[in-house]
Design an enzyme around this catalytic site. Structure first.
Site, PDB file in Angstrom:
ATOM      1  N   ARG A 146     -24.539  36.543 134.675  1.00 51.69           N
ATOM      2  CA  ARG A 146     -24.728  36.923 136.079  1.00 51.69           C
ATOM      3  C   ARG A 146     -24.652  35.730 137.012  1.00 51.69           C
ATOM      4  O   ARG A 146     -24.127  35.805 138.097  1.00 51.69           O
ATOM      5  CB  ARG A 146     -26.065  37.654 136.262  1.00 51.69           C
ATOM      6  CG  ARG A 146     -25.925  39.149 136.039  1.00 51.69           C
ATOM      7  CD  ARG A 146     -27.251  39.828 136.051  1.00 51.69           C
ATOM      8  NE  ARG A 146     -28.104  39.373 134.946  1.00 51.69           N
ATOM      9  CZ  ARG A 146     -29.231  39.962 134.568  1.00 51.69           C
ATOM     10  NH1 ARG A 146     -29.662  41.012 135.209  1.00 51.69           N
ATOM     11  NH2 ARG A 146     -29.933  39.508 133.555  1.00 51.69           N
ATOM     12  N   GLY A 192     -28.782  34.092 127.538  1.00 52.27           N
ATOM     13  CA  GLY A 192     -30.235  34.242 127.635  1.00 52.27           C
ATOM     14  C   GLY A 192     -30.881  33.499 126.474  1.00 52.27           C
ATOM     15  O   GLY A 192     -30.308  32.552 125.941  1.00 52.27           O
ATOM     16  N   HIS A 231     -26.469  46.935 112.287  1.00 50.37           N
ATOM     17  CA  HIS A 231     -27.446  46.560 113.330  1.00 50.37           C
ATOM     18  C   HIS A 231     -28.712  45.946 112.700  1.00 50.37           C
ATOM     19  O   HIS A 231     -29.794  46.533 112.760  1.00 50.37           O
ATOM     20  CB  HIS A 231     -27.800  47.776 114.204  1.00 50.37           C
ATOM     21  CG  HIS A 231     -28.495  47.395 115.482  1.00 50.37           C
ATOM     22  ND1 HIS A 231     -28.454  48.153 116.618  1.00 50.37           N
ATOM     23  CD2 HIS A 231     -29.268  46.319 115.803  1.00 50.37           C
ATOM     24  CE1 HIS A 231     -29.163  47.577 117.579  1.00 50.37           C
ATOM     25  NE2 HIS A 231     -29.674  46.456 117.097  1.00 50.37           N
ATOM     26  N   GLU A 277     -23.393  54.045 117.128  1.00 49.73           N
ATOM     27  CA  GLU A 277     -24.051  53.784 115.854  1.00 49.73           C
ATOM     28  C   GLU A 277     -25.167  54.804 115.583  1.00 49.73           C
ATOM     29  O   GLU A 277     -25.773  55.306 116.533  1.00 49.73           O
ATOM     30  CB  GLU A 277     -24.608  52.351 115.823  1.00 49.73           C
ATOM     31  CG  GLU A 277     -25.654  52.059 116.879  1.00 49.73           C
ATOM     32  CD  GLU A 277     -26.087  50.591 116.871  1.00 49.73           C
ATOM     33  OE1 GLU A 277     -25.230  49.685 116.887  1.00 49.73           O
ATOM     34  OE2 GLU A 277     -27.311  50.365 116.835  1.00 49.73           O
ATOM     35  N   ARG A 313     -24.966  44.952 122.014  1.00 51.67           N
ATOM     36  CA  ARG A 313     -24.889  46.413 122.012  1.00 51.67           C
ATOM     37  C   ARG A 313     -23.426  46.810 121.966  1.00 51.67           C
ATOM     38  O   ARG A 313     -22.586  46.194 122.649  1.00 51.67           O
ATOM     39  CB  ARG A 313     -25.522  47.003 123.282  1.00 51.67           C
ATOM     40  CG  ARG A 313     -27.033  46.901 123.340  1.00 51.67           C
ATOM     41  CD  ARG A 313     -27.730  47.805 122.316  1.00 51.67           C
ATOM     42  NE  ARG A 313     -29.178  47.740 122.428  1.00 51.67           N
ATOM     43  CZ  ARG A 313     -29.965  46.954 121.690  1.00 51.67           C
ATOM     44  NH1 ARG A 313     -29.443  46.160 120.775  1.00 51.67           N
ATOM     45  NH2 ARG A 313     -31.268  46.982 121.850  1.00 51.67           N
ATOM     46  N   ILE A 373     -23.321  40.982 118.826  1.00 49.98           N
ATOM     47  CA  ILE A 373     -24.666  41.003 118.275  1.00 49.98           C
ATOM     48  C   ILE A 373     -25.602  41.755 119.225  1.00 49.98           C
ATOM     49  O   ILE A 373     -26.787  41.904 118.963  1.00 49.98           O
ATOM     50  CB  ILE A 373     -25.127  39.530 118.059  1.00 49.98           C
ATOM     51  CG1 ILE A 373     -26.280  39.410 117.096  1.00 49.98           C
ATOM     52  CG2 ILE A 373     -25.391  38.819 119.364  1.00 49.98           C
ATOM     53  CD1 ILE A 373     -25.885  39.579 115.675  1.00 49.98           C
TER      54      ILE A 373
HETATM   55  C1  8YV Z   1     -33.714  46.731 116.887  1.00 54.90           C
HETATM   56  C2  8YV Z   1     -32.703  45.377 118.805  1.00 54.90           C
HETATM   57  O1  8YV Z   1     -32.673  47.211 116.122  1.00 54.90           O
HETATM   58  O2  8YV Z   1     -34.513  44.212 119.714  1.00 54.90           O
HETATM   59  C3  8YV Z   1     -33.470  44.808 119.925  1.00 54.90           C
HETATM   60  O3  8YV Z   1     -33.011  44.928 121.066  1.00 54.90           O
HETATM   61  O4  8YV Z   1     -31.585  45.739 118.946  1.00 54.90           O
HETATM   62  C4  8YV Z   1     -33.291  45.435 117.464  1.00 54.90           C
HETATM   63  O5  8YV Z   1     -34.158  44.425 117.234  1.00 54.90           O
HETATM   64  C5  8YV Z   1     -34.210  47.897 117.655  1.00 54.90           C
HETATM   65  O6  8YV Z   1     -34.323  47.759 119.012  1.00 54.90           O
HETATM   66  C6  8YV Z   1     -35.505  48.398 117.058  1.00 54.90           C
HETATM   67  O7  8YV Z   1     -36.026  49.457 117.760  1.00 54.90           O
END
Ligand code: 8YV
Length: 314
Positions: free
Chosen positions: A175, A153, A279, A261, A232, A230
Site C-alpha cells: 500500500r 508486513g 495451507h 480450497e 490467500r 503463502i
Molecule cells: C490458518 C492462516 O490456516 O493465520 C492465518 O491467517 O491462514 C492460518 O494460520 C487459519 O487461519 C486457521 O484458522
C-alpha cells in the site's frame, strides 16, 4: 457458572480442549438449523470464536445484539466481515506475530521445492528412475535472482530476511513505501513483476486484493519466473495462472493456498512445474498452540473486563 461462548468452527484440538473446559460452548457448526440455534443463544452471547475456515458475516453479527468481541484463530481475518465489525462497533482480535517465522519458513521451503523440483526428486528416487540415470537438471535460486514481495508486513519481512541469507535480492510492493526498509519499493505491482524473477505473495486476502496478481502480472514474470503464494488464493487470478504455467509463459509455482480450497483445480495438479501444499504455513504444533493461546488470552481478557491482548488493527 461458565461464561457462554459461541464458536463458528472448531479450533486446534488442545485449544479447543481449554475452551471446552472454560466456557459453556455453543458450537454453530454442529447446528442443523443455524437461525434457530442463533436465536436460542443470542441473548447470552458477548463473544464469538472464529477461524479461517469458519468466519462470521454481517448477518450473523446482526443476530447477536450483545456481541462485543470476535476472537479469531489466525492472523488473516478475511473470513470475517471486518467492515461490519467496525460499523457495529465490535472488536476483533487475531493471532499475529506467533506464526510469522513459521510461515516464512514454509515460504522458502516451497520456493526452493518449486525451483529445485524437490517433490519430483523424491518421486524420482522412490520410482527407481535414478537407477536408470540422473534426474534432469533444474533451474536455480542462485546467480543474482531478485524476489519481489507483495505485502511487506511482518511475514513479508521475515521472508525477506531469509531471502537475503539465500543471496536473493529483495524488492517489495504494498500500500505504501515503508521508512527504514532497505529494499526498493514499487508503487505498481506490474512494474515490479517486470523487474523480478520471483513474486512472493504475502499480502492480506479480502475484497480489496482479490485478483491483483493478474494475467499481466504473471506474464511479466516470464518463462523463467516463479510465483509463490503463502497468503490467500484469492489474490491470484487462478485461471490465468494455470494457463500461463501450462503454456510455459510462467516457469513455476509454489502454492500453499488456493481460491476455493480445499478444492484445487485438477488442471493445476496435472502440472509438473507446480508444487502444492494444503495451507500449512502455520500448521505446526508449537505455532498452532501459540495461536490458540492468544485466542484463549483474548477471550479471558474480554470476560475479565481487561484490555484485549491482540486487537486487530488492520
Ligand atoms: C490458518 C492462516 O490456516 O493465520 C492465518 O491467517 O491462514 C492460518 O494460520 C487459519 O487461519 C486457521 O484458522
Amino acid at each position: 457458572m461458565k461464561p457462554d461462548l459461541l464458536q463458528m468452527g472448531p479450533m486446534y484440538p488442545p485449544t479447543q480442549k481449554v475452551l471446552d473446559e472454560t466456557y459453556t460452548l455453543h458450537k454453530l457448526w454442529e447446528a442443523t438449523d443455524c437461525d434457530a440455534f442463533l436465536a436460542s443463544v443470542a441473548d447470552k452471547i458477548t463473544a464469538v470464536g472464529s477461524t479461517g475456515g469458519k468466519g462470521i458475516d454481517d448477518a450473523t453479527m446482526g443476530k447477536l445484539p450483545k456481541l462485543k468481541v470476535i476472537a479469531h484463530f489466525g492472523v488473516g481475518v478475511d473470513s470475517v466481515d471486518v467492515d461490519a465489525v467496525k460499523r457495529r462497533g465490535l472488536t476483533l482480535t487475531n493471532t499475529p506475530d506467533v506464526l510469522t517465522e513459521e510461515v516464512a519458513d514454509l515460504t522458502l521451503a516451497i520456493l526452493l521445492a518449486a525451483i529445485r523440483r524437490v517433490p519430483q526428486g523424491d518421486r524420482y528416487v522412490r520410482d527407481g528412475k535414478w537407477l536408470k540415470g540422473p534426474m534432469p537438471l533444474t533451474a536455480s535460486l542462485q546467480y543474482g535472482k531478485t524476489a519481489g514481495i507483495l505485502g511487506l508486513g511482518r511475514i513479508g519481512k521475515a521472508i525477506a530476511k531469509r531471502l537475503e541469507a539465500f543471496n536473493v535480492k529483495v524488492a517489495y510492493q504494498g500500500r505504501s513505501k515503508q521508512s527504514g526498509v532497505p529494499y526498493p519499493y514499487y508503487a505498481d505491482l506490474l512494474s515490479m513483476a517486470k523487474d523480478v524473477d520471483i513474486l512472493i505473495v504475502a499480502a492480506p486476502g479480502g475484497p480489496e486484493t482479490r485478483g491483483i496478481v493478474s494475467r499481466q502480472v504473471l506474464e511479466a514474470l516470464g518463462p523463467e519466473g516463479v510465483i509463490v503464494n503463502i497468503a490467500r488464493g484469492s489474490l491470484i487470478d487462478e485461471t490465468a495462472m494455470i494457463e500461463v504455467l501450462k503454456s510455459g509463459k510462467l516457469g513455476a509455482a509454489g502454492l500453499d493456498v488456493f481460491d476455493k480450497e480445499p478444492k484445487v483445480p485438477e488442471e493445476l495438479l496435472a502440472l509438473e512445474n507446480v508444487v502444492v501444499q494444503p495451507h500449512v504455513g502455520s500448521a505446526t504444533h508449537p505455532t498452532r498452540k501459540a495461536m490458540g493461546q492468544l485466542v484463549i488470552d483474548n477471550l479471558a481478557a474480554h470476560f475479565a473486563g481487561k484490555p484485549l491482548v491482540t486487537p486487530y488493527s488492520g
